[in-house]
Design a protein around this motif. Structure first.
Motif, short mmCIF file in Angstrom:
data_model
loop_
_atom_site.label_atom_id
_atom_site.label_comp_id
_atom_site.label_asym_id
_atom_site.label_seq_id
_atom_site.Cartn_x
_atom_site.Cartn_y
_atom_site.Cartn_z
N UNK A 1 3.07 -1.05 14.09
CA UNK A 1 4.44 -0.99 14.62
C UNK A 1 4.70 0.30 15.37
N UNK A 2 3.65 0.94 15.90
CA UNK A 2 3.80 2.25 16.53
C UNK A 2 4.81 2.25 17.67
N UNK A 3 4.87 1.14 18.42
CA UNK A 3 5.77 1.08 19.58
C UNK A 3 7.12 0.42 19.25
N UNK A 4 7.27 -0.08 18.05
CA UNK A 4 8.46 -0.88 17.75
C UNK A 4 9.28 -0.41 16.56
N UNK A 5 8.66 0.27 15.60
CA UNK A 5 9.42 0.71 14.42
C UNK A 5 8.72 1.87 13.74
N UNK A 6 9.48 2.93 13.47
CA UNK A 6 9.03 4.03 12.63
C UNK A 6 10.17 4.40 11.69
N UNK A 7 9.83 5.03 10.57
CA UNK A 7 10.87 5.48 9.63
C UNK A 7 10.36 6.65 8.82
N UNK A 8 11.28 7.57 8.54
CA UNK A 8 11.01 8.69 7.64
C UNK A 8 11.74 8.45 6.33
N UNK A 9 10.98 8.38 5.23
CA UNK A 9 11.48 8.16 3.88
C UNK A 9 11.98 6.73 3.67
N UNK A 10 12.02 6.32 2.44
CA UNK A 10 12.51 5.00 2.11
C UNK A 10 11.54 4.25 1.21
N UNK A 11 11.78 2.94 1.09
CA UNK A 11 10.96 2.05 0.28
C UNK A 11 10.21 1.11 1.21
N UNK A 12 8.88 1.10 1.12
CA UNK A 12 8.02 0.31 2.00
C UNK A 12 7.24 -0.67 1.11
N UNK A 13 7.36 -1.96 1.39
CA UNK A 13 6.84 -2.96 0.46
C UNK A 13 6.26 -4.15 1.20
N UNK A 14 5.19 -4.71 0.66
CA UNK A 14 4.62 -5.96 1.18
C UNK A 14 4.07 -6.77 0.01
N UNK A 15 4.21 -8.08 0.14
CA UNK A 15 3.63 -9.01 -0.85
C UNK A 15 2.41 -9.62 -0.21
N UNK A 16 1.24 -9.39 -0.83
CA UNK A 16 -0.04 -9.66 -0.18
C UNK A 16 -1.02 -10.29 -1.17
N UNK A 17 -1.81 -11.21 -0.66
CA UNK A 17 -3.00 -11.72 -1.35
C UNK A 17 -4.21 -11.25 -0.55
N UNK A 18 -5.08 -10.48 -1.18
CA UNK A 18 -6.19 -9.85 -0.46
C UNK A 18 -7.38 -10.81 -0.37
N UNK A 19 -8.29 -10.56 0.57
CA UNK A 19 -9.52 -11.36 0.65
C UNK A 19 -10.48 -11.02 -0.48
N UNK A 20 -11.56 -11.75 -0.52
CA UNK A 20 -12.53 -11.64 -1.61
C UNK A 20 -13.93 -11.41 -1.07
N UNK A 21 -14.72 -10.58 -1.76
CA UNK A 21 -16.13 -10.46 -1.41
C UNK A 21 -16.56 -9.04 -1.08
N UNK A 22 -17.78 -8.72 -1.42
CA UNK A 22 -18.35 -7.42 -1.11
C UNK A 22 -18.27 -7.14 0.39
N UNK A 23 -17.84 -5.93 0.73
CA UNK A 23 -17.74 -5.54 2.13
C UNK A 23 -16.39 -5.76 2.76
N UNK A 24 -15.48 -6.45 2.07
CA UNK A 24 -14.14 -6.65 2.61
C UNK A 24 -13.29 -5.42 2.30
N UNK A 25 -12.40 -5.06 3.28
CA UNK A 25 -11.60 -3.84 3.15
C UNK A 25 -10.21 -4.07 3.74
N UNK A 26 -9.34 -4.77 3.02
CA UNK A 26 -7.97 -4.97 3.49
C UNK A 26 -7.11 -3.74 3.24
#
Length: 283
Positions: free
Chosen positions: A119-144
């Protein structure tokens, strides 16, 4: 834990930052208080038809094969094959094993494709609560990862611009996620960091989890599913600079390989996807 910098962005973002980023939505919560009602400053609920691209008014694709400064193996594309809505209120970032001739990586012809959005060109913020609900991938070598960089990145190179890693997971540690700070004197393989592990051998890839930071002038605190697991203050920088007093922008990506997770193993099946239900920022 050993790792190299995650903070090397693609040329398109560096150029935008160097031009002072014509940010269209910037918020600042100068000193969030735990006893006041939070205010939603920005969000993406990823509503839309299946197969459509992420909202371009919120997210910018990075397109490159430079390995992120970590020796990663993927080429980041802007294709909906690698980042698209699923029609059920989710963003799906998919890493695929493929090597099209026009995707050249730092090590030669790329073996994998994936996506990295910011979001470098569309949104920035200083301080606050930053949250995401995520299901990560599976397997050796994956890096989400779900993370942030200082918006002065173009004029102040990494790590002096600061980096806040809200979620990192490597596939060889299916039960553990990491939250870290990178800054001058504490970066790469020596960040300010902590981790959270699920009980009884549960894997983060089995279900959605909520990853968040609460960022104030006094501290940054990390939580998983509402449970705080670490809190860091300027004193933890050991006398080094604390660059976490300026706006930051958001990043979502799935890397493949690299110095920290290592390459995919024989047990890693492709494609692998990170599924994001929402990203929300409160002031």
């Amino acid at each position: 834990m050993r790792r190299l910098t995650r903070g090397v962005l693609a040329g398109v973002i560096a150029a935008a930052a160097a031009a002072s980023l014509a940010v269209t939505a910037t918020a600042s919560a100068e000193s969030p208080s735990e006893d006041r009602e939070p205010k939603l400053a920005w969000s993406d609920e990823f509503e839309g038809a299946a197969g459509t691209a992420p909202d371009a008014s919120k997210w910018t694709h990075e397109v490159n094969g430079d390995g992120g400064g970590n020796g990663e193996l993927q080429y980041y594309t802007d294709s909906t094959d690698n980042a698209a809505l699923d029609g059920e209120g989710n963003l799906v970032i998919t890493a695929r094993k493929e090597n099209p001739a026009d995707y050249q990586c730092h090590y030669g012809r790329c073996e994998y494709t994936s996506a990295r959005l910011n979001t470098a060109k569309t949104f920035t913020q200083k301080y606050g609560h930053f949250e995401a609900r995520i299901k990560v991938p599976r397997g050796t070598g994956m890096w989400p990862a779900f993370w942030m960089l200082g918006s002065n990145f173009g004029s102040t190179p990494w790590p002096d611009c600061g980096e806040i890693d809200i979620l990192e997971n490597i596939g060889s540690e299916p039960s553990t996620v990491h939250g870290s700070l990178h800054g001058p004197g504490y970066s790469g393989g020596n960040p300010i960091t902590g981790s959270f592990s699920l009980p009884d051998g549960q894997a983060f890839a089995d279900d959605f989890h909520t990853f968040a930071v609460d960022w104030t002038p006094e501290y940054i605190a990390w939580s998983v599913d509402g449970k705080e697991y670490q809190r860091k203050t300027p004193a933890d920088a050991g006398g080094n600079a604390w660059p976490f007093d300026q706006p930051f922008f958001l990043i979502l990506n799935v890397a493949v390989g690299g110095a920290w997770p290592g390459p995919p193993g024989d047990d890693t099946q492709f494609p692998q996807s990170m599924v994001v239900d929402y990203v929300r920022v409160e002031a």
